[in-house]
Design a protein around this motif. Sequence first.
Motif, PDB file in Angstrom:
ATOM      1  N   LEU A   1       0.835  -1.198   0.000  1.00 28.74           N
ATOM      2  CA  LEU A   1       0.000   0.000   0.000  1.00 28.74           C
ATOM      3  C   LEU A   1       0.874   1.254   0.000  1.00 28.74           C
ATOM      4  N   ALA A   2       1.918   1.271   0.817  1.00 34.52           N
ATOM      5  CA  ALA A   2       2.819   2.423   0.857  1.00 34.52           C
ATOM      6  C   ALA A   2       3.493   2.642  -0.497  1.00 34.52           C
ATOM      7  N   LEU A   3       3.799   1.578  -1.191  1.00 35.82           N
ATOM      8  CA  LEU A   3       4.443   1.654  -2.505  1.00 35.82           C
ATOM      9  C   LEU A   3       3.549   2.349  -3.536  1.00 35.82           C
ATOM     10  N   PHE A   4       2.228   2.219  -3.382  1.00 37.55           N
ATOM     11  CA  PHE A   4       1.287   2.782  -4.349  1.00 37.55           C
ATOM     12  C   PHE A   4       0.478   3.960  -3.813  1.00 37.55           C
ATOM     13  N   ARG A   5       0.754   4.396  -2.601  1.00 36.56           N
ATOM     14  CA  ARG A   5      -0.027   5.487  -2.012  1.00 36.56           C
ATOM     15  C   ARG A   5       0.062   6.775  -2.839  1.00 36.56           C
ATOM     16  N   HIS A   6       1.198   7.022  -3.471  1.00 36.46           N
ATOM     17  CA  HIS A   6       1.346   8.234  -4.286  1.00 36.46           C
ATOM     18  C   HIS A   6       0.381   8.250  -5.470  1.00 36.46           C
ATOM     19  N   ARG A   7      -0.168   7.092  -5.832  1.00 38.97           N
ATOM     20  CA  ARG A   7      -1.143   6.981  -6.923  1.00 38.97           C
ATOM     21  C   ARG A   7      -2.580   7.078  -6.406  1.00 38.97           C
ATOM     22  N   ALA A  25      -3.829   5.114  -3.869  1.00 40.86           N
ATOM     23  CA  ALA A  25      -4.282   3.833  -3.319  1.00 40.86           C
ATOM     24  C   ALA A  25      -4.805   4.017  -1.905  1.00 40.86           C
ATOM     25  N   THR A  26      -5.942   3.397  -1.624  1.00 41.30           N
ATOM     26  CA  THR A  26      -6.567   3.545  -0.308  1.00 41.30           C
ATOM     27  C   THR A  26      -6.549   2.264   0.518  1.00 41.30           C
ATOM     28  N   ALA A  27      -6.374   1.121  -0.121  1.00 44.29           N
ATOM     29  CA  ALA A  27      -6.379  -0.150   0.606  1.00 44.29           C
ATOM     30  C   ALA A  27      -5.636  -1.197  -0.210  1.00 44.29           C
ATOM     31  N   CYS A  28      -5.085  -2.178   0.510  1.00 49.31           N
ATOM     32  CA  CYS A  28      -4.409  -3.300  -0.136  1.00 49.31           C
ATOM     33  C   CYS A  28      -4.735  -4.561   0.656  1.00 49.31           C
ATOM     34  N   LYS A  29      -5.142  -5.584  -0.051  1.00 49.66           N
ATOM     35  CA  LYS A  29      -5.429  -6.873   0.569  1.00 49.66           C
ATOM     36  C   LYS A  29      -4.544  -7.925  -0.090  1.00 49.66           C
ATOM     37  N   ARG A  30      -3.847  -8.709   0.729  1.00 50.68           N
ATOM     38  CA  ARG A  30      -3.010  -9.786   0.208  1.00 50.68           C
ATOM     39  C   ARG A  30      -3.719 -11.113   0.397  1.00 50.68           C
ATOM     40  N   TYR A  31      -3.788 -11.880  -0.668  1.00 49.05           N
ATOM     41  CA  TYR A  31      -4.338 -13.228  -0.618  1.00 49.05           C
ATOM     42  C   TYR A  31      -3.179 -14.202  -0.781  1.00 49.05           C
ATOM     43  N   ASP A  32      -2.969 -15.022   0.228  1.00 52.17           N
ATOM     44  CA  ASP A  32      -1.894 -16.003   0.199  1.00 52.17           C
ATOM     45  C   ASP A  32      -2.390 -17.273  -0.498  1.00 52.17           C
ATOM     46  N   PHE A  74      -2.226  -9.553  -4.692  1.00 55.95           N
ATOM     47  CA  PHE A  74      -2.491  -8.298  -4.003  1.00 55.95           C
ATOM     48  C   PHE A  74      -3.582  -7.554  -4.764  1.00 55.95           C
ATOM     49  N   VAL A  75      -4.616  -7.103  -4.047  1.00 53.92           N
ATOM     50  CA  VAL A  75      -5.680  -6.303  -4.636  1.00 53.92           C
ATOM     51  C   VAL A  75      -5.554  -4.912  -4.032  1.00 53.92           C
ATOM     52  N   ILE A  76      -5.344  -3.913  -4.902  1.00 59.06           N
ATOM     53  CA  ILE A  76      -5.093  -2.546  -4.453  1.00 59.06           C
ATOM     54  C   ILE A  76      -6.225  -1.658  -4.959  1.00 59.06           C
ATOM     55  N   ASP A  77      -6.895  -0.967  -4.034  1.00 57.33           N
ATOM     56  CA  ASP A  77      -8.050  -0.130  -4.355  1.00 57.33           C
ATOM     57  C   ASP A  77      -7.650   1.299  -4.692  1.00 57.33           C
ATOM     58  N   GLU A  78      -8.424   1.891  -5.587  1.00 56.05           N
ATOM     59  CA  GLU A  78      -8.331   3.313  -5.962  1.00 56.05           C
ATOM     60  C   GLU A  78      -6.963   3.705  -6.508  1.00 56.05           C
ATOM     61  N   VAL A  79      -6.310   2.815  -7.215  1.00 56.25           N
ATOM     62  CA  VAL A  79      -4.946   3.066  -7.683  1.00 56.25           C
ATOM     63  C   VAL A  79      -4.871   3.424  -9.169  1.00 56.25           C
ATOM     64  N   LEU A  80      -5.972   3.260  -9.909  1.00 56.63           N
ATOM     65  CA  LEU A  80      -5.920   3.462 -11.363  1.00 56.63           C
ATOM     66  C   LEU A  80      -6.464   4.825 -11.813  1.00 56.63           C
ATOM     67  N   GLU A  81      -6.584   5.745 -10.885  1.00 52.40           N
ATOM     68  CA  GLU A  81      -7.039   7.106 -11.203  1.00 52.40           C
ATOM     69  C   GLU A  81      -8.352   7.095 -11.984  1.00 52.40           C
ATOM     70  N   GLY A  82      -9.260   6.214 -11.589  1.00 54.08           N
ATOM     71  CA  GLY A  82     -10.564   6.143 -12.222  1.00 54.08           C
ATOM     72  C   GLY A  82     -10.767   4.925 -13.087  1.00 54.08           C
ATOM     73  N   GLY A  83      -9.722   4.214 -13.421  1.00 55.07           N
ATOM     74  CA  GLY A  83      -9.844   3.021 -14.245  1.00 55.07           C
ATOM     75  C   GLY A  83      -9.720   3.317 -15.730  1.00 55.07           C
ATOM     76  N   VAL A  84      -9.883   2.294 -16.522  1.00 58.57           N
ATOM     77  CA  VAL A  84      -9.652   2.369 -17.968  1.00 58.57           C
ATOM     78  C   VAL A  84     -10.488   3.468 -18.622  1.00 58.57           C
ATOM     79  N   ASN A  85     -11.762   3.534 -18.311  1.00 60.01           N
ATOM     80  CA  ASN A  85     -12.643   4.501 -18.968  1.00 60.01           C
ATOM     81  C   ASN A  85     -12.620   5.882 -18.338  1.00 60.01           C
TER      82      ASN A  85
END
Length: 115
Positions: A49-55, A57-64, A73-84
């Motif tokens: 999450l810290a690695l992507f916070r500058h973009r 990112a608001t949350a990160c969940k790791r699935y082992d 890793f699923v990172i929320d709010e990191v794509l600046e709105g997404g593809v569209n």
Amino acid sequence: MTQHIEIPLHRIAHSRAGDKGNRVNLSLIPYDPAHYTLLAEQVTEEKVLALFRHRGATACKRYDLPLLHAFNFVIDEVLEGGVNGSLNLDGHGKSHSFRLLAMTIEIPSEKLSRP
């Protein structure tokens, strides 16, 4: 005493990226399954999450995925709105896997089997 060295993740693992809306998922898979525990200890949700916070990112969940020796890793709010919705050149977030692989970890020098 064991000597530890700092290396980027790409020395011992690979990654792929995918996206859904404003969320990206990143796989992390060690080349050698013996490195799975080392990655589990050091590549935490908080660090990613810290690695992507500058973009934004608001949350990160790791699935082992221990049977696959992998992580997702699923990172929320990191794509600046997404593809569209993003003016970003990489709306799909494919390059984010390279950012993850640039993260450094410490590894005992004798466990570094890949040059």
